[in-house]
Design a protein around this motif. Sequence first.
Motif, mmCIF file in Angstrom:
data_model
loop_
_atom_site.group_PDB
_atom_site.id
_atom_site.type_symbol
_atom_site.label_atom_id
_atom_site.label_comp_id
_atom_site.label_asym_id
_atom_site.label_seq_id
_atom_site.Cartn_x
_atom_site.Cartn_y
_atom_site.Cartn_z
ATOM 1 N N LYS A 95 0.815 -1.212 0.000
ATOM 2 C CA LYS A 95 0.000 0.000 0.000
ATOM 3 C C LYS A 95 0.849 1.263 0.000
ATOM 4 O O LYS A 95 0.573 2.222 -0.737
ATOM 5 N N ARG A 96 1.891 1.264 0.800
ATOM 6 C CA ARG A 96 2.684 2.487 0.923
ATOM 7 C C ARG A 96 3.533 2.739 -0.324
ATOM 8 O O ARG A 96 3.744 3.893 -0.710
ATOM 9 N N LEU A 97 3.997 1.680 -0.965
ATOM 10 C CA LEU A 97 4.713 1.865 -2.226
ATOM 11 C C LEU A 97 3.775 2.337 -3.324
ATOM 12 O O LEU A 97 4.161 3.137 -4.182
ATOM 13 N N GLN A 117 13.858 0.673 12.242
ATOM 14 C CA GLN A 117 15.024 -0.173 12.476
ATOM 15 C C GLN A 117 15.298 -1.141 11.329
ATOM 16 O O GLN A 117 16.205 -1.961 11.413
ATOM 17 N N ASP A 118 14.511 -1.047 10.277
ATOM 18 C CA ASP A 118 14.727 -1.905 9.112
ATOM 19 C C ASP A 118 16.154 -1.695 8.586
ATOM 20 O O ASP A 118 16.614 -0.550 8.458
ATOM 21 N N PRO A 119 16.917 -2.769 8.291
ATOM 22 C CA PRO A 119 18.301 -2.624 7.814
ATOM 23 C C PRO A 119 18.432 -1.732 6.584
ATOM 24 O O PRO A 119 19.401 -0.970 6.480
ATOM 25 N N LEU A 120 17.492 -1.828 5.643
ATOM 26 C CA LEU A 120 17.561 -0.978 4.457
ATOM 27 C C LEU A 120 17.430 0.493 4.834
ATOM 28 O O LEU A 120 18.183 1.348 4.355
ATOM 29 N N HIS A 128 9.632 3.087 2.720
ATOM 30 C CA HIS A 128 10.560 2.040 2.302
ATOM 31 C C HIS A 128 10.515 0.802 3.188
ATOM 32 O O HIS A 128 11.110 -0.220 2.842
ATOM 33 N N ALA A 129 9.845 0.893 4.352
ATOM 34 C CA ALA A 129 9.833 -0.272 5.244
ATOM 35 C C ALA A 129 8.580 -0.326 6.111
ATOM 36 O O ALA A 129 8.625 -0.789 7.257
#
Length: 522
Positions: free
Chosen positions: A28-30, A245-248, A239-240
């Motif tokens: 949804k967010r993308l 805290q997402d690594p990307l 993006h997450a």
Amino acid sequence: MGAGAVTAGGNDAYIHLIDPQRKWYNNKRLVFLHGWIFLLLITSSANGFDGSILNNFQSLAVWNDYFGTPLGGRLGLLNAIQNIGSLAAYPFAPYLSDGIGRRPAIWVGSTIMLVAVVLQAAAQNWGMFIGARFLIGFGLSFAANAAPMLVTEISYPKYRATLTSLYNSFWYSGNIIATWSTFGTQHINNDWAWRIPSILQGIAPFFQFFLLFFCPESPRWLISKGKETQALKTLAYYHADGNEQDPLVQFEFHEIKSAIEFDREVTANIGWKSLFSTTGNRKRMTIIVAIAFFSQWSGNGLVSYYLKAVLQSIGITSATIQILISGILAIWNLFWAVLASFLVERLGRRLLFLTSTCGMLLFFTLQTICTARYNIAGNNAAAHAVIAFIFLFYAAYDLAFTPLIVSYTVEILPYALRAKGFNVFNFTISLALIFNQYVNPIALGKIGWKYYIVYCCWLVFELVFCYVMIVETKGLSLEETAALFDGEDASNNLHNATRDVRIDDVDEKASGSYNHSSDLKA
């Protein structure tokens, strides 16, 4: 793998950080992010509309009657005045983009363009029409400086190259609307034949005027202004799925932050001189100025702005046929430009540039030969071949010089130089256009098809330049791409920036065990 640091130069590590299950169509967010990016892409559509509309107006009898059939220098001024307006705004555009933000800069440009469209559609005389054209170019400079930078700076990494390449490809969507609207109004026997297409030119700035401030601001701009918390939230949200805290997200955030700090140290108190202060920057600017000039001086300017004269040179004088050919060519161009945009990450920038210049040289040379045969011997088959070679020439042109000139420029510039460097790119295009728009009608009138030989020789130079100078940037982040030109110091800086993003996080993410928010939809 054992635990360790992810190196900034480690392209594979960067790819592993991207969730393979997260696609633009199932999150949804993308989906929302790409909707905002589409709002930015139509800035180029507005540019394409404006760059095509006069070509079509020249084929309308009612427009020629109203403005006295402009020819020669008068026609050159009419085509060039929009770019003169752009030149007037260039000294201010990068400061607006860097100072108040990407979104407000685009909004200012859209507002000016809306006012200008009203003036053009309501023009009562030559002076009013010329003034509106100037104002359109003035506003477009602000929007066109900021929009592609915002596209590349908010895009999800997996889609950044394609989306930024689509920016300039959308030029042809405006071209299509301008051409086919004129084709539809050509039989109106009054001023509305050209006033209706003029009104339609306001579509893109109208939507941007009302919707832009709902669009996310550039995380890079936010970090540069000390708004790191907001930047991290923006990256995480789109993006997450909101996971800070997402690594990307952590990789992007620390990489951007460190790169901006490094650029500040290098470019402190230098200003515009920083564009040429280092070997890496001089190479960047040489490439940027060259591809900007090539994009307008490869023979395409003859068809883009003087298609009527080109078609008349091979015996096609019907206004309906001229506009029809222009409309079909616009659709053809959009197809090839969009296709090339989706091939950028598969084939790479260098291969596309080289293929494009080889194809342009071949097909423009054949176009020149066939035009000469028609003019010297009256060969009708040669005249028909000219049309075919125009289409093939543009297919080759659209492989690189539509999708890549903007995306390649913004990706090889570090953040601190991006607005100024991209402004130089746009400035160079305007200079090349103004030269073309003044010289082309005069040269075509004086020496006819022989003028094409000049472009044939120039295309040979373009091919050599691209072979020697174009650097491959396939698969790299914006900060990694910038480091290609700046050597070991920049690479080490990016390594240090991401040392806290650990390989075990990457492995966990790649294996599918990393837990995301539940915005995914089947």
